[in-house]
Design an enzyme around this catalytic site. Structure first.
Site, PDB file in Angstrom:
ATOM      1  N   THR A  26       0.768  -1.269  -0.099  1.00 16.79           N
ATOM      2  CA  THR A  26       0.183   0.038   0.043  1.00 16.79           C
ATOM      3  C   THR A  26       0.944   1.289   0.021  1.00 16.79           C
ATOM      4  O   THR A  26       1.997   1.001   0.469  1.00 16.79           O
ATOM      5  CB  THR A  26      -0.870   0.288   1.271  1.00 16.79           C
ATOM      6  OG1 THR A  26      -0.088  -0.224   2.353  1.00 16.79           O
ATOM      7  CG2 THR A  26      -1.952  -0.995   1.343  1.00 16.79           C
ATOM      8  N   GLU A  64      -5.722  -3.457  -0.984  1.00 19.05           N
ATOM      9  CA  GLU A  64      -6.570  -4.570  -0.468  1.00 19.05           C
ATOM     10  C   GLU A  64      -7.345  -5.442  -0.853  1.00 19.05           C
ATOM     11  O   GLU A  64      -7.718  -6.287  -0.709  1.00 19.05           O
ATOM     12  CB  GLU A  64      -6.683  -4.076   1.072  1.00 19.05           C
ATOM     13  CG  GLU A  64      -5.449  -3.763   1.949  1.00 19.05           C
ATOM     14  CD  GLU A  64      -5.253  -2.303   1.795  1.00 19.05           C
ATOM     15  OE1 GLU A  64      -5.674  -1.665   0.833  1.00 19.05           O
ATOM     16  OE2 GLU A  64      -4.524  -1.409   2.885  1.00 19.05           O
ATOM     17  N   LYS A 108     -14.693  17.287  11.277  1.00 17.98           N
ATOM     18  CA  LYS A 108     -15.791  17.532  12.482  1.00 17.98           C
ATOM     19  C   LYS A 108     -16.082  18.599  12.864  1.00 17.98           C
ATOM     20  O   LYS A 108     -15.339  19.290  13.665  1.00 17.98           O
ATOM     21  CB  LYS A 108     -15.405  16.266  13.672  1.00 17.98           C
ATOM     22  CG  LYS A 108     -16.350  15.204  13.007  1.00 17.98           C
ATOM     23  CD  LYS A 108     -16.625  14.081  14.354  1.00 17.98           C
ATOM     24  CE  LYS A 108     -17.663  13.339  14.086  1.00 17.98           C
ATOM     25  NZ  LYS A 108     -17.698  12.286  14.911  1.00 17.98           N
ATOM     26  N   TRP A 143     -20.295  15.897  10.601  1.00 17.52           N
ATOM     27  CA  TRP A 143     -19.174  15.616   9.635  1.00 17.52           C
ATOM     28  C   TRP A 143     -19.544  16.630   8.315  1.00 17.52           C
ATOM     29  O   TRP A 143     -20.587  16.886   7.846  1.00 17.52           O
ATOM     30  CB  TRP A 143     -19.096  14.170   9.002  1.00 17.52           C
ATOM     31  CG  TRP A 143     -18.870  13.260  10.115  1.00 17.52           C
ATOM     32  CD1 TRP A 143     -18.305  13.424  11.214  1.00 17.52           C
ATOM     33  CD2 TRP A 143     -18.821  11.701   9.898  1.00 17.52           C
ATOM     34  NE1 TRP A 143     -17.658  12.253  11.844  1.00 17.52           N
ATOM     35  CE2 TRP A 143     -18.007  11.303  11.101  1.00 17.52           C
ATOM     36  CE3 TRP A 143     -19.267  11.190   8.979  1.00 17.52           C
ATOM     37  CZ2 TRP A 143     -17.892  10.067  11.463  1.00 17.52           C
ATOM     38  CZ3 TRP A 143     -18.994   9.678   9.421  1.00 17.52           C
ATOM     39  CH2 TRP A 143     -18.206   9.055  10.477  1.00 17.52           C
TER      40      TRP A 143
HETATM   41  P1  AMP Z   1      -4.871   2.761  -3.059  1.00 15.55           P
HETATM   42  O1  AMP Z   1      -4.679   1.566  -2.154  1.00 15.55           O
HETATM   43  O2  AMP Z   1      -3.510   3.353  -2.875  1.00 15.55           O
HETATM   44  O3  AMP Z   1      -5.215   2.255  -4.301  1.00 15.55           O
HETATM   45  O4  AMP Z   1      -5.732   3.659  -2.226  1.00 15.55           O
HETATM   46  C1  AMP Z   1      -7.164   3.373  -1.913  1.00 15.55           C
HETATM   47  C2  AMP Z   1      -7.821   4.486  -1.449  1.00 15.55           C
HETATM   48  O5  AMP Z   1      -7.866   5.610  -2.394  1.00 15.55           O
HETATM   49  C3  AMP Z   1      -9.329   4.264  -1.056  1.00 15.55           C
HETATM   50  O6  AMP Z   1      -9.313   3.536   0.202  1.00 15.55           O
HETATM   51  C4  AMP Z   1      -9.686   5.559  -1.144  1.00 15.55           C
HETATM   52  O7  AMP Z   1      -9.679   6.282  -0.022  1.00 15.55           O
HETATM   53  C5  AMP Z   1      -9.174   6.387  -2.346  1.00 15.55           C
HETATM   54  N1  AMP Z   1     -10.004   6.128  -3.582  1.00 15.55           N
HETATM   55  C6  AMP Z   1      -9.785   5.121  -4.505  1.00 15.55           C
HETATM   56  N2  AMP Z   1     -10.618   5.252  -5.422  1.00 15.55           N
HETATM   57  C7  AMP Z   1     -11.215   6.430  -5.136  1.00 15.55           C
HETATM   58  C8  AMP Z   1     -12.481   7.227  -5.374  1.00 15.55           C
HETATM   59  N3  AMP Z   1     -13.099   6.843  -6.709  1.00 15.55           N
HETATM   60  N4  AMP Z   1     -13.111   8.103  -4.985  1.00 15.55           N
HETATM   61  C9  AMP Z   1     -12.543   8.447  -3.765  1.00 15.55           C
HETATM   62  N5  AMP Z   1     -11.402   7.869  -3.100  1.00 15.55           N
HETATM   63  C10 AMP Z   1     -10.938   6.888  -3.842  1.00 15.55           C
END
Ligand code: AMP
Length: 548
Positions: free
Chosen positions: A188, A333, A440, A445
Site C-alpha cells: 500500500t 487491499e 468534524k 461531519w
Molecule cells: P490505494 O490502495 O493506494 O489504491 O488507495 C485506496 C484508497 O484511495 C481508497 O481507500 C480511497 O480512500 C481512495 N480512492 C480510490 N478510489 C477512489 C474514488 N473513486 N473516490 C474516492 N476515493 C478513492
C-alpha cells in the site's frame, strides 16, 4: 454432515498463466504496443509475448528461483513489464511490483520485508538501484530490463534482461499451480507508517480479471485498444494486464512519459478506445487538449479512480469530448476493484442531471465484493444516501491479513477500508472521506471531498485540498488550500463567495490559503496528513472572532 455430491467437471485451477495462454492461442495476432525507454516504439503480439514470458520463466528457473520466491519489478508500463508479470507467476514465483516513486528508504524497507530474490528494473531507475543495492544485501541479482547495448553505467553489478532471455528457447509448458498459491505482492502507498503488503493468489487474480471485464465493471472487449495510464506498479494497473488478455483487447503501453501531449499523441496514433488513470494525469491531458485545441478521434471510455473524480472533470470528458467516464473505487487491499458508477436501466431513464449526479458517485459493487457501512459501534447503517459510516468490504479478492503480519485487520469477517461513505437506496456508494480526513464541525461531519470538488470547478483553481483546522468553538472548521491555475487570478474572498448556494452554509471553508504546490503521495494522492502538519498552527480568522 454427509459428503456433498461432487460435480463431475474438469478440475482446472485458476492460474494467471492461463490468461496469457488464452490470448496467445485465441488472439495470437492482437498487438501489444509500447513506447520504450530506449526512445522508439515496440510492437509485437500476444503470441510473441507468451513466448518471451516463457523464456523469462526458464531464465529465472536457471538462476535457481523457486516457486513462492518473490521477484520484484521497478518498472513503467511496457511489454517487458508485462512479460515479467507472467514469466514470474507462470512457474509459481511471486511478482512483487514496487512503486518507484516511494522514497528510497521505503523501497529498501519493502524489498527487505518482501525478501525479494531478484529485482527487474527499467534503465531509468539505474541510479535508484545503485542507492538501493547496498541496503538490500539479500537480493541475489539486479536485472536491467534492456539489452547489452543499453546497459547503464552503474556501480551495482547487473545482468541484462535480453541476454538472459536469449539463452532460453521458450519451449516450456506452464505448470499447473495450486490456485490458492500467491501470485502478486503489492504494498500500500503508506501515507502513515511503513507500507503493508497485500499478497494476492492466482485464484483471486483470475476472478478479479473476470469481474473487471464485465460490461458493468471495466467493460473491456476484443474491440478495444486499451492504454493503461495507471502504472503497472500501482495495484497491477487495476487488473488491466489480466483483463486485456482475457478479453483479447489490444494493449498500448505509454512507458514513462505521462504528460498530456505524450499521452494524447499515443492515443491518437494507436486509435485508443479505452483508458484508465487517476484524476491528476487526466488533468494534464485535458489542459493540454484545451491549449492545443485538439479532440479525441477514437477514445470513447475512460476509468477514473484512485481518488474521487472531480465533477468538473467528468463534465469536461462527457460534455466537451463525448468520452464516457467510468468512476471507480477500490484499494490495494481489494486487488483493487470494488465499485464502478455504471447505471442500471431504470437509472438511465432519469433526467440528465440525475444521471450525472449518480456518475459522480463511486457506484455499484461488482459481483465478488460485498459492502456495508457501520457506525462507531459496528452497527450497520441504513442505505438511505444520508447516513455516513465507516465502509467495510468482503469478497473473493479482498485480503484477510497483510503479508508477514499475523494480526488480522478484519472486524467480524469484514475488511475496514478506512473510507467513510453513504450508500443510497439504489446500492450506489458515495465516498465522502477517508476516516482520518473527515472534518468534524460541532460534532457534525463535513466532507472534505465535496468542498474540494466545488473549488476545482472554479476556473482559477488548478488543485485544491480541504483540511480540518482547529477552532475554539466548533473543534474543527474547514481550511481550503489552493494551487492557482497559471495566468488566472482569484482572491480568498471571491473563492469563499463561490461556495454560496453550492454547499450548506456551515460547510463553507472559513479560510483559503494559496500555495505553489500541494504534497502528494507516491501514487498521486493528496497527503492530507502532511498538509495538516504544515497548517497545524494556522489561525482561522473565525477562531479569532470566536475568541474576541
Ligand atoms: P490505494 O490502495 O493506494 O489504491 O488507495 C485506496 C484508497 O484511495 C481508497 O481507500 C480511497 O480512500 C481512495 N480512492 C480510490 N478510489 C477512489 C474514488 N473513486 N473516490 C474516492 N476515493 C478513492
Amino acid at each position: 454432515m454427509t459428503t456433498p455430491l461432487l460435480g463431475q467437471m474438469m478440475d482446472t485451477p485458476l492460474n494467471v498463466s492461463s490468461l496469457l495462454a488464452h490470448a496467445a492461442r485465441h488472439f495470437g495476432n492482437t498487438e501489444i504496443v509500447s513506447r520504450r525507454l530506449e526512445g522508439d516504439m515496440h510492437r509485437y503480439t500476444y503470441r510473441d509475448c507468451e513466448k518471451r514470458a516463457k523464456q523469462l520463466a526458464q531464465a529465472l528457473i536457471a538462476l535457481g528461483v523457486q516457486p513462492g520466491e518473490r521477484i520484484a519489478t521497478l518498472a513503467w508500463c511496457g511489454y517487458r513489464h508485462l512479460e515479467a508479470y507472467y514469466g514470474t507467476t507462470g512457474f509459481g514465483s511471486v511478482c512483487h511490483t514496487i512503486n518507484p516513486r516511494l522514497f528510497p528508504e521505503q523501497i529498501a524497507y519493502i524489498v527487505n520485508h518482501a525478501d525479494d530474490s531478484y529485482v527487474l528494473f527499467d534503465i531509468s531507475f539505474a541510479e535508484l538501484v545503485d542507492t538501493l543495492a547496498p541496503q538490500c544485501p539479500k537480493v541475489r541479482g539486479w536485472i536491467a530490463l534492456t539489452d547489452d547495448a543499453h546497459l547503464p553505467d552503474m556501480q551495482t553489478p547487473v545482468m541484462s534482461y535480453e541476454t538472459l532471455l536469449a539463452a532460453q528457447g521458450g519451449v516450456y509448458e506452464w505448470p499447473l499451480i495450486d490456485e490458492r498459491a500467491a501470485s502478486y505482492l503489492c504494498y500500500t502507498s503508506g501515507t502513515t507508517g511503513n507500507p503493508k503488503g497485500a499478497l494476492y493468489s492466482h485464484r483471486t487474480t483470475v476472478l478479479h480479471a473476470y469481474g473487471a471485464s464485465l460490461p458493468d465493471a471495466m467493460s473491456l472487449s476484443a474491440r478495444d485498444s486499451v492504454l493503461p495510464v495507471v502504472p503497472m506498479f500501482h495495484v497491477n494497473a487495476w487488473g488491466i494486464p489480466h483483463a486485456a488478455p482475457l478479453t483479447g483487447a489490444k494493449l498500448v503501453f505509454p512507458g514513462k512519459d505521462l504528460d498530456g501531449k505524450s499521452l494524447y499523441e499515443l492515443m491518437e496514433a494507436e486509435r485508443v478506445t479505452y483508458s484508465a488513470g487517476v484524476p491528476t494525469v487526466w488533468l494534464g491531458l485535458l489542459t493540454y487538449m484545451k491549449q492545443a485545441g485538439v479532440r479525441f478521434s477514437s477514445l470513447n471510455r475512460t476509468v477514473i479512480g484512485g481518488s474521487a473524480c472531480p465533477p468538473a472533470m467528468l463534465r469536461t470528458f462527457q460534455d466537451d469530448y463525448g468520452v464516457e467516464v467510468i468512476h471507480a473505487w477500490g484499494m490495494t487491499e481489494m486487488s483493487p476493484l470494488g465499485t464502478l458508477a455504471k447505471l442500471t436501466w431504470e437509472q438511465s431513464q432519469r433526467s440528465p442531471d440525475e444521471q450525472r449526479e449518480l456518475r459522480e458517485k463511486q457506484g455499484h459493487v461488482i459481483y465478488g465484493v460485498d459492502m456495508k457501512i457501520v457506525d462507531p459501534d459496528g452497527n450497520e447503517l441504513p442505505w438511505d444516501g444520508v447516513a455516513f459510516g465507516d465502509l467495510h468490504v468482503r469478497g473473493h479478492w479482498v485480503i484477510n491479513r497483510y503479508f508477514r503480519n499475523e494480526d488480522s485487520p478484519l472486524v467480524d469477517g469484514w475488511f475496514p477500508t478506512g473510507d467513510v461513505a453513504t450508500i443510497d437506496p439504489d446500492s450506489f456508494l458515495h465516498i465522502t472521506d477517508r476516516s482520518k480526513d473527515v472534518i468534524k464541525s460541532g460534532g457534525e461531519w463535513i466532507s472534505s471531498i465535496d468542498i474540494e470538488n466545488v473549488a476545482i470547478a472554479h476556473p482559477a483553481v488548478a488543485e485544491a485540498a480541504c483540511i480540518a483546522c482547529a477552532h475554539p468553538k466548533w473543534t474543527e472548521r474547514p481550511l481550503l488550500v489552493v494551487v492557482k491555475r497559471k495566468g488566472i487570478d482569484v482572491t480568498r474572498d471571491e473563492l469563499i463567495a463561490f461556495y454560496q448556494g453550492k454547499v450548506a452554509k456551515w460547510w463553507i471553508p472559513d479560510d483559503v490559503v494559496f500555495v505553489d504546490e500541494l504534497p502528494h503521495t507516491a501514487t498521486g494522492k493528496l497527503q492530507k496528513l502532511k498538509l495538516r502538519e504544515i497548517f497545524r498552527d494556522h489561525v482561522l480568522p473565525s477562531a479569532l472572532e470566536g475568541a474576541a
